[in-house]
Design a protein around this motif. Structure first.
Motif, PDB file in Angstrom:
ATOM      1  N   LEU A   3       0.819  -1.214   0.000  1.00  0.00           N
ATOM      2  CA  LEU A   3       0.000   0.000   0.000  1.00  0.00           C
ATOM      3  C   LEU A   3       0.851   1.260   0.000  1.00  0.00           C
ATOM      4  O   LEU A   3       0.574   2.212  -0.741  1.00  0.00           O
ATOM      5  CB  LEU A   3      -0.929  -0.016   1.221  1.00  0.00           C
ATOM      6  CG  LEU A   3      -1.869   1.187   1.360  1.00  0.00           C
ATOM      7  CD1 LEU A   3      -2.794   1.295   0.145  1.00  0.00           C
ATOM      8  CD2 LEU A   3      -2.675   1.089   2.640  1.00  0.00           C
ATOM      9  N   HIS A   4       1.923   1.296   0.821  1.00  0.00           N
ATOM     10  CA  HIS A   4       2.765   2.501   0.880  1.00  0.00           C
ATOM     11  C   HIS A   4       3.408   2.765  -0.468  1.00  0.00           C
ATOM     12  O   HIS A   4       3.440   3.918  -0.946  1.00  0.00           O
ATOM     13  CB  HIS A   4       3.849   2.326   1.950  1.00  0.00           C
ATOM     14  CG  HIS A   4       3.306   2.305   3.346  1.00  0.00           C
ATOM     15  ND1 HIS A   4       2.764   3.419   3.936  1.00  0.00           N
ATOM     16  CD2 HIS A   4       3.198   1.301   4.250  1.00  0.00           C
ATOM     17  CE1 HIS A   4       2.364   3.114   5.161  1.00  0.00           C
ATOM     18  NE2 HIS A   4       2.606   1.828   5.377  1.00  0.00           N
ATOM     19  N   ARG A   6       2.323   1.779  -3.413  1.00  0.00           N
ATOM     20  CA  ARG A   6       1.288   2.153  -4.386  1.00  0.00           C
ATOM     21  C   ARG A   6       0.872   3.609  -4.188  1.00  0.00           C
ATOM     22  O   ARG A   6       0.674   4.371  -5.153  1.00  0.00           O
ATOM     23  CB  ARG A   6       0.089   1.221  -4.236  1.00  0.00           C
ATOM     24  CG  ARG A   6      -0.950   1.398  -5.337  1.00  0.00           C
ATOM     25  CD  ARG A   6      -2.169   0.500  -5.135  1.00  0.00           C
ATOM     26  NE  ARG A   6      -1.778  -0.905  -5.102  1.00  0.00           N
ATOM     27  CZ  ARG A   6      -1.890  -1.676  -4.041  1.00  0.00           C
ATOM     28  NH1 ARG A   6      -2.336  -1.156  -2.898  1.00  0.00           N
ATOM     29  NH2 ARG A   6      -1.545  -2.926  -4.089  1.00  0.00           N
ATOM     30  N   THR A   7       0.748   4.016  -2.929  1.00  0.00           N
ATOM     31  CA  THR A   7       0.356   5.403  -2.639  1.00  0.00           C
ATOM     32  C   THR A   7       1.435   6.377  -3.099  1.00  0.00           C
ATOM     33  O   THR A   7       1.153   7.421  -3.699  1.00  0.00           O
ATOM     34  CB  THR A   7       0.102   5.566  -1.139  1.00  0.00           C
ATOM     35  OG1 THR A   7      -0.919   4.641  -0.743  1.00  0.00           O
ATOM     36  CG2 THR A   7      -0.356   6.974  -0.810  1.00  0.00           C
ATOM     37  N   THR A  10       1.398   6.627  -6.918  1.00  0.00           N
ATOM     38  CA  THR A  10       0.252   7.425  -7.388  1.00  0.00           C
ATOM     39  C   THR A  10       0.488   8.906  -7.136  1.00  0.00           C
ATOM     40  O   THR A  10       0.208   9.764  -7.987  1.00  0.00           O
ATOM     41  CB  THR A  10      -1.035   6.964  -6.678  1.00  0.00           C
ATOM     42  OG1 THR A  10      -1.214   5.558  -6.924  1.00  0.00           O
ATOM     43  CG2 THR A  10      -2.239   7.720  -7.191  1.00  0.00           C
ATOM     44  N   ARG A  11       1.024   9.215  -5.954  1.00  0.00           N
ATOM     45  CA  ARG A  11       1.271  10.626  -5.621  1.00  0.00           C
ATOM     46  C   ARG A  11       2.336  11.215  -6.548  1.00  0.00           C
ATOM     47  O   ARG A  11       2.221  12.355  -7.012  1.00  0.00           O
ATOM     48  CB  ARG A  11       1.711  10.727  -4.161  1.00  0.00           C
ATOM     49  CG  ARG A  11       1.850  12.160  -3.663  1.00  0.00           C
ATOM     50  CD  ARG A  11       2.228  12.198  -2.193  1.00  0.00           C
ATOM     51  NE  ARG A  11       1.150  11.675  -1.349  1.00  0.00           N
ATOM     52  CZ  ARG A  11       1.207  10.515  -0.693  1.00  0.00           C
ATOM     53  NH1 ARG A  11       2.297   9.773  -0.785  1.00  0.00           N
ATOM     54  NH2 ARG A  11       0.202  10.124   0.048  1.00  0.00           N
ATOM     55  N   ASN A  71       6.986  12.195   0.792  1.00  0.00           N
ATOM     56  CA  ASN A  71       6.021  11.133   0.539  1.00  0.00           C
ATOM     57  C   ASN A  71       6.009  10.707  -0.921  1.00  0.00           C
ATOM     58  O   ASN A  71       5.039  10.131  -1.393  1.00  0.00           O
ATOM     59  CB  ASN A  71       4.618  11.558   0.966  1.00  0.00           C
ATOM     60  CG  ASN A  71       4.234  12.909   0.360  1.00  0.00           C
ATOM     61  OD1 ASN A  71       4.898  13.384  -0.571  1.00  0.00           O
ATOM     62  ND2 ASN A  71       3.181  13.516   0.889  1.00  0.00           N
ATOM     63  N   GLU A  76      10.011   6.975  -0.658  1.00  0.00           N
ATOM     64  CA  GLU A  76       9.651   5.588  -0.300  1.00  0.00           C
ATOM     65  C   GLU A  76      10.804   4.632  -0.588  1.00  0.00           C
ATOM     66  O   GLU A  76      11.069   3.695   0.176  1.00  0.00           O
ATOM     67  CB  GLU A  76       8.408   5.171  -1.086  1.00  0.00           C
ATOM     68  CG  GLU A  76       7.896   3.774  -0.759  1.00  0.00           C
ATOM     69  CD  GLU A  76       7.412   3.636   0.678  1.00  0.00           C
ATOM     70  OE1 GLU A  76       7.381   2.501   1.181  1.00  0.00           O
ATOM     71  OE2 GLU A  76       7.085   4.674   1.296  1.00  0.00           O
TER      72      GLU A  76
END
Length: 445
Positions: A3-4, A6-7, A10-11, A71, A76
């Protein structure tokens, strides 16, 4: 994808889309939309390559990657690299602790442990006990040839046997003449071997005390047994008919005890010897003798065949080999019911050696007893052994005689089908029969 990640992905895509949209809008306002869009795209690519360059430089220099507070996808990536580095450091720390613990445990062992290279036989590592028992010293003997360091022990030849190397059970220590060692080679990888040396001085001393005790007691029993035999022979059962069964049983038991004493003395003598005086053993005469003994013991109760077609002789002790072979023949007769068959054969083996085998159709031996069948006094069936008059030392005597001839005893048996006892001799103990000897028929009763 987690999830991290993927987020963050996307960001980052959203941020790139916003930058490109703003560049396109600014281009429309100034009249150069596509030019500004291309410049913005090139700037984005340059920025990403710059971040990639920074990551590669840190990884190449083995620098610790600190997680950043952003972020985006690069933030990441920094966090993932930081976590991976921490996990690797943790595993490395645990491995180092385990290696230190194993090294400390090996160093504390009372047995000498030496790590060797397989091909060169050079020392890679050894513990503290190797200094005391083998005379190795750190760091002088690291990368040294173990065969040269442990002279005059025949270690180099022994190590050359590799996985086939039998343990050296009683050798003097190079560091102390009064210490006896047991050496064992353990090939635990394709490149490295482990040499373990154990101090067996106390064990050998106790074993010698046991041998001396058995030999002395057996020797001292000869005199009273001789006296008992003399008095029993003087007693006439015809004078006291009711004593006849008692006297017969006393004679039988005293003879059995005499045989037991003789076997103990033989075994003690064999255990005290390290080698034998070699001579040419005429196997033609030996096979004739074995057949005669088998027929005398059998009293026509068994079908006895002898095969002497190998036309070879052995090198060794005629007396000792006859003792071993006759023990096997006597056991075959003793443990084969009337009407059974016994076969004695001498043949060449595939490696150029020789095999003397004694096969019977007797009771057979359960598989669980085979590993211990050559131990002294070990009996598969106590009642049957007593009925047949065995002492429980015959196979132990056979084993020791064969070991003095660098030979081995193999036993194959199946309950109800009989047993085969095979004495295997190496090529160095065999030569072609050169003189005429009384030959036996290849087979026949």
């Amino acid at each position: 994808m987690p999830l991290h990640a993927r987020t963050a992905w996307t960001r980052t895509l959203g941020q790139l889309a916003i930058v490109l949209a703003l560049a396109l809008l600014a281009g429309v306002l100034v009249g150069y939309p596509w030019q500004l869009l291309a410049v913005a795209a090139l700037g984005i690519v340059a920025w990403h390559y710059w971040r990639l360059r920074g990551v590669l430089l840190r990884l190449t220099a083995r620098q610790r990657v600190e997680p950043s507070g952003g972020n985006g996808v690069w933030n990441e990536l920094d966090r993932l690299l930081h976590r991976t580095q921490e996990e690797m450091r943790g595993r490395k720390r645990r491995l180092v602790e385990m290696l230190r613990a194993y090294s400390a445990a090996a160093a504390a062992l009372p047995d000498a442990v030496v790590v060797l290279e397989r091909n060169s036989q050079r020392v890679r590592w050894f513990n503290d006990a190797a200094t005391r028992l083998l005379g190795l010293h750190y760091p002088d003997d690291i990368d040294a040839s173990l065969g040269e360091r442990l002279q005059p022990l025949p270690v180099a030849r022994w190590l050359a046997s590799g996985r086939r190397a039998e343990p050296m059970l009683d050798v003097p220590s190079p560091a102390s003449a009064g210490v006896r060692l047991s050496l064992r080679l353990i090939p635990y990888s394709d490149e490295l071997w482990l040499l373990v040396a154990r101090d067996v001085t106390k064990v050998m001393r106790l074993e010698q005390m046991r041998r001396d005790f058995v030999a002395n007691v057996s020797h001292e029993l000869r005199t009273p047994l001789t006296v008992v035999h003399g008095y029993l022979d003087m007693l006439d059962p015809e004078e006291q008919p009711e004593w006849a069964p008692i006297l017969e049983e006393m004679r039988r038991q005293s003879q059995r005890m005499t045989q037991l004493v003789e076997d103990l003395l033989t075994l003690s003598r064999l255990e005290a010897q390290d080698s034998l005086v070699d001579e040419d053993v005429s196997m033609g005469s030996m096979m004739v003798t074995l057949r005669r003994e088998a027929e005398a013991l059998s009293q026509r109760r068994h079908a006895i065949t002898v095969d002497d077609g190998a036309d070879i002789d052995l090198i060794g002790s005629t007396r000792e080999l006859h003792s071993a072979f006759s023990n096997l023949v006597a056991n075959a007769v003793r443990y084969t019911p009337a009407g059974g068959s016994i076969s004695i054969a001498l043949a060449r083996s595939a490696d150029g050696g020789a095999v003397l085998s004694v096969r019977d159709s007797g009771y057979g031996i359960p598989a669980a007893h085979l590993p211990r069948i050559t131990e002294r006094f070990y009996r598969v069936s106590t009642s049957r052994s007593r009925e047949s008059g065995g002492t429980g030392l015959g196979l132990s005597i056979v084993k020791h005689i064969l070991q003095l001839h660098q030979a081995r005893l193999e036993i194959e048996s199946e309950v109800g089908q009989g047993s085969t006892f095979s004495c295997h001799f190496g090529p160095e103990r065999v030569h072609a029969r050169e003189r005429d000897v009384a030959r036996l028929p290849v087979a026949g009763p």
